[in-house]
Scaffold this motif. Structure first.
Motif, PDB file in Angstrom:
ATOM      1  N   TYR A   6     -81.087 -39.840  -3.972  1.00  0.00           N
ATOM      2  CA  TYR A   6     -79.700 -39.592  -4.360  1.00  0.00           C
ATOM      3  C   TYR A   6     -78.747 -40.522  -3.598  1.00  0.00           C
ATOM      4  N   LEU A   7     -79.014 -40.716  -2.319  1.00  0.00           N
ATOM      5  CA  LEU A   7     -78.165 -41.612  -1.521  1.00  0.00           C
ATOM      6  C   LEU A   7     -78.248 -43.042  -2.038  1.00  0.00           C
ATOM      7  N   SER A   8     -79.413 -43.436  -2.536  1.00  0.00           N
ATOM      8  CA  SER A   8     -79.551 -44.798  -3.057  1.00  0.00           C
ATOM      9  C   SER A   8     -78.663 -45.008  -4.277  1.00  0.00           C
ATOM     10  N   LEU A  12     -75.496 -47.450  -4.854  1.00  0.00           N
ATOM     11  CA  LEU A  12     -75.338 -48.299  -6.034  1.00  0.00           C
ATOM     12  C   LEU A  12     -73.902 -48.224  -6.545  1.00  0.00           C
ATOM     13  N   GLY A  13     -73.339 -47.017  -6.576  1.00  0.00           N
ATOM     14  CA  GLY A  13     -71.950 -46.866  -6.995  1.00  0.00           C
ATOM     15  C   GLY A  13     -70.991 -47.605  -6.079  1.00  0.00           C
ATOM     16  N   LEU A  14     -71.244 -47.525  -4.759  1.00  0.00           N
ATOM     17  CA  LEU A  14     -70.430 -48.278  -3.795  1.00  0.00           C
ATOM     18  C   LEU A  14     -70.544 -49.770  -4.046  1.00  0.00           C
ATOM     19  N   SER A  15     -71.751 -50.237  -4.328  1.00  0.00           N
ATOM     20  CA  SER A  15     -71.983 -51.659  -4.552  1.00  0.00           C
ATOM     21  C   SER A  15     -71.281 -52.147  -5.811  1.00  0.00           C
ATOM     22  N   LEU A  16     -71.233 -51.293  -6.835  1.00  0.00           N
ATOM     23  CA  LEU A  16     -70.543 -51.659  -8.069  1.00  0.00           C
ATOM     24  C   LEU A  16     -69.039 -51.770  -7.861  1.00  0.00           C
ATOM     25  N   ALA A  17     -68.490 -50.924  -6.984  1.00  0.00           N
ATOM     26  CA  ALA A  17     -67.035 -50.880  -6.784  1.00  0.00           C
ATOM     27  C   ALA A  17     -66.546 -51.891  -5.762  1.00  0.00           C
ATOM     28  N   ALA A  18     -67.415 -52.337  -4.862  1.00  0.00           N
ATOM     29  CA  ALA A  18     -66.973 -53.106  -3.704  1.00  0.00           C
ATOM     30  C   ALA A  18     -66.555 -54.551  -3.969  1.00  0.00           C
ATOM     31  N   PRO A  19     -67.168 -55.285  -4.917  1.00  0.00           N
ATOM     32  CA  PRO A  19     -66.783 -56.695  -5.075  1.00  0.00           C
ATOM     33  C   PRO A  19     -65.284 -56.876  -5.279  1.00  0.00           C
ATOM     34  N   ILE A  20     -64.739 -57.919  -4.651  1.00  0.00           N
ATOM     35  CA  ILE A  20     -63.304 -58.183  -4.763  1.00  0.00           C
ATOM     36  C   ILE A  20     -63.014 -58.772  -6.134  1.00  0.00           C
ATOM     37  N   GLY A  21     -62.511 -57.935  -7.001  1.00  0.00           N
ATOM     38  CA  GLY A  21     -62.137 -58.353  -8.345  1.00  0.00           C
ATOM     39  C   GLY A  21     -60.700 -57.961  -8.623  1.00  0.00           C
ATOM     40  N   PRO A  22     -60.283 -58.022  -9.880  1.00  0.00           N
ATOM     41  CA  PRO A  22     -58.885 -57.716 -10.220  1.00  0.00           C
ATOM     42  C   PRO A  22     -58.437 -56.323  -9.783  1.00  0.00           C
ATOM     43  N   VAL A  23     -59.268 -55.306 -10.011  1.00  0.00           N
ATOM     44  CA  VAL A  23     -58.865 -53.931  -9.672  1.00  0.00           C
ATOM     45  C   VAL A  23     -58.710 -53.773  -8.169  1.00  0.00           C
ATOM     46  N   ASN A  24     -59.654 -54.290  -7.401  1.00  0.00           N
ATOM     47  CA  ASN A  24     -59.551 -54.175  -5.947  1.00  0.00           C
ATOM     48  C   ASN A  24     -58.365 -54.957  -5.404  1.00  0.00           C
ATOM     49  N   ALA A  25     -58.048 -56.101  -6.028  1.00  0.00           N
ATOM     50  CA  ALA A  25     -56.887 -56.883  -5.597  1.00  0.00           C
ATOM     51  C   ALA A  25     -55.603 -56.086  -5.781  1.00  0.00           C
ATOM     52  N   VAL A  26     -55.476 -55.428  -6.928  1.00  0.00           N
ATOM     53  CA  VAL A  26     -54.287 -54.610  -7.188  1.00  0.00           C
ATOM     54  C   VAL A  26     -54.283 -53.383  -6.295  1.00  0.00           C
ATOM     55  N   THR A 146     -81.763 -34.029 -17.097  1.00  0.00           N
ATOM     56  CA  THR A 146     -81.133 -33.479 -15.890  1.00  0.00           C
ATOM     57  C   THR A 146     -81.037 -34.531 -14.801  1.00  0.00           C
ATOM     58  N   GLU A 147     -82.125 -35.273 -14.597  1.00  0.00           N
ATOM     59  CA  GLU A 147     -82.117 -36.329 -13.585  1.00  0.00           C
ATOM     60  C   GLU A 147     -81.146 -37.449 -13.963  1.00  0.00           C
ATOM     61  N   LEU A 148     -81.088 -37.776 -15.263  1.00  0.00           N
ATOM     62  CA  LEU A 148     -80.135 -38.802 -15.722  1.00  0.00           C
ATOM     63  C   LEU A 148     -78.706 -38.408 -15.349  1.00  0.00           C
ATOM     64  N   PHE A 149     -78.371 -37.139 -15.587  1.00  0.00           N
ATOM     65  CA  PHE A 149     -77.021 -36.656 -15.278  1.00  0.00           C
ATOM     66  C   PHE A 149     -76.762 -36.674 -13.774  1.00  0.00           C
ATOM     67  N   LEU A 150     -77.730 -36.222 -12.985  1.00  0.00           N
ATOM     68  CA  LEU A 150     -77.561 -36.189 -11.534  1.00  0.00           C
ATOM     69  C   LEU A 150     -77.407 -37.589 -10.959  1.00  0.00           C
ATOM     70  N   TYR A 151     -78.229 -38.524 -11.410  1.00  0.00           N
ATOM     71  CA  TYR A 151     -78.143 -39.890 -10.892  1.00  0.00           C
ATOM     72  C   TYR A 151     -76.826 -40.545 -11.306  1.00  0.00           C
ATOM     73  N   SER A 152     -76.383 -40.252 -12.535  1.00  0.00           N
ATOM     74  CA  SER A 152     -75.093 -40.788 -12.983  1.00  0.00           C
ATOM     75  C   SER A 152     -73.957 -40.230 -12.135  1.00  0.00           C
ATOM     76  N   THR A 153     -74.064 -38.942 -11.784  1.00  0.00           N
ATOM     77  CA  THR A 153     -73.057 -38.307 -10.931  1.00  0.00           C
ATOM     78  C   THR A 153     -73.032 -38.947  -9.549  1.00  0.00           C
ATOM     79  N   MET A 154     -74.198 -39.282  -9.006  1.00  0.00           N
ATOM     80  CA  MET A 154     -74.273 -39.925  -7.695  1.00  0.00           C
ATOM     81  C   MET A 154     -73.631 -41.312  -7.726  1.00  0.00           C
ATOM     82  N   ILE A 155     -73.847 -42.046  -8.823  1.00  0.00           N
ATOM     83  CA  ILE A 155     -73.213 -43.363  -8.967  1.00  0.00           C
ATOM     84  C   ILE A 155     -71.690 -43.208  -8.976  1.00  0.00           C
TER      85      ILE A 155
END
Length: 210
Positions: A6-8, A12-26, A146-155
């Motif tokens: 689950y932590l992994s 993954l969600g943190l990694s998707l959000a972290a790159p400096i792109g337009p949204v993070n710049a704003v 169920t696992e698909l939903f849980l993993y999506s929630t973790m992301i």
């Protein structure tokens, strides 16, 4: 399932959000100029767009995003939004002063900026189709819904944690800034957004005339 799995997916969600792109710049600009809630609400708007793309991939509607006309529209519309926002940021930079930066932008405007930038970004589509799509395919092959939903929630939890982190970070930075420092940040943010906007517009025109 072990907690490490689950932590992994949170990571993954943190990694998707972290790159400096337009949204993070704003997000950085709004937070430093206006405070925690403005930075946070930009991220909330972006997450609504992310949730939409996650749902599209989850429901198997990927083919809707694969059509050339939709991709061209997103490239060009995204480019226009980024160019407009970048030019506005630079044009209004000299009007900023520490006495009223916190009331400069409404929370709704910040939410809308985050949502529109993310929903119109082909980069978001590439992320969610390429990364989230592959995660779903792998998970679906081994586990159930169920696992698909849980993993999506973790992301998604990873996305939320990054939003809170950036909002808190900008609030901490703001106390050390002068009016000139905030103006410089607005200009740099504007230049960054214009750069992304030109790239999006170029890709859209290239696809249009290909």
């Amino acid at each position: 399932m072990g907690i490490g799995i689950y932590l992994s997916y949170v990571f993954l969600g943190l990694s998707l959000a972290a790159p400096i792109g337009p949204v993070n710049a704003v997000r950085l600009e709004k937070g430093i100029k206006n405070g925690f809630w403005h930075a946070w609400i930009v991220g909330v708007g972006s997450m609504f767009a992310d949730a939409f793309y996650m749902l599209v991939v989850y429901l198997g509607l990927v083919h809707l995003l694969d059509t050339p006309i939709v991709q061209i529209f997103l490239w060009l519309f995204g480019g226009f939004i980024l160019l407009y926002t970048g030019i506005e940021s630079i044009a209004n930079a000299n009007k900023i002063s520490l006495s009223y930066v916190r009331s400069r932008d409404s929370l709704f405007k910040c939410f809308f900026s985050g949502f529109i930038m993310s929903i119109s970004s082909p980069l978001s589509i590439l992320f969610w189709l390429g990364i989230y799509g592959s995660v779903l395919a792998k998970t679906a092959a081994s586990y159930g819904k169920t696992e698909l939903f849980l993993y999506s929630t973790m992301i998604f939890l990873g996305l939320m944690l990054w939003d809170l982190f950036v909002a808190g970070l900008t609030t901490g930075f703001r106390r050390f800034l002068t009016s000139k420092g905030i103006i410089v940040i607005s200009i740099l943010s504007g230049i960054s957004l214009i750069g992304f906007g030109l790239y999006f517009a170029f890709e859209g025109l290239k696809a249009l005339f290909a």
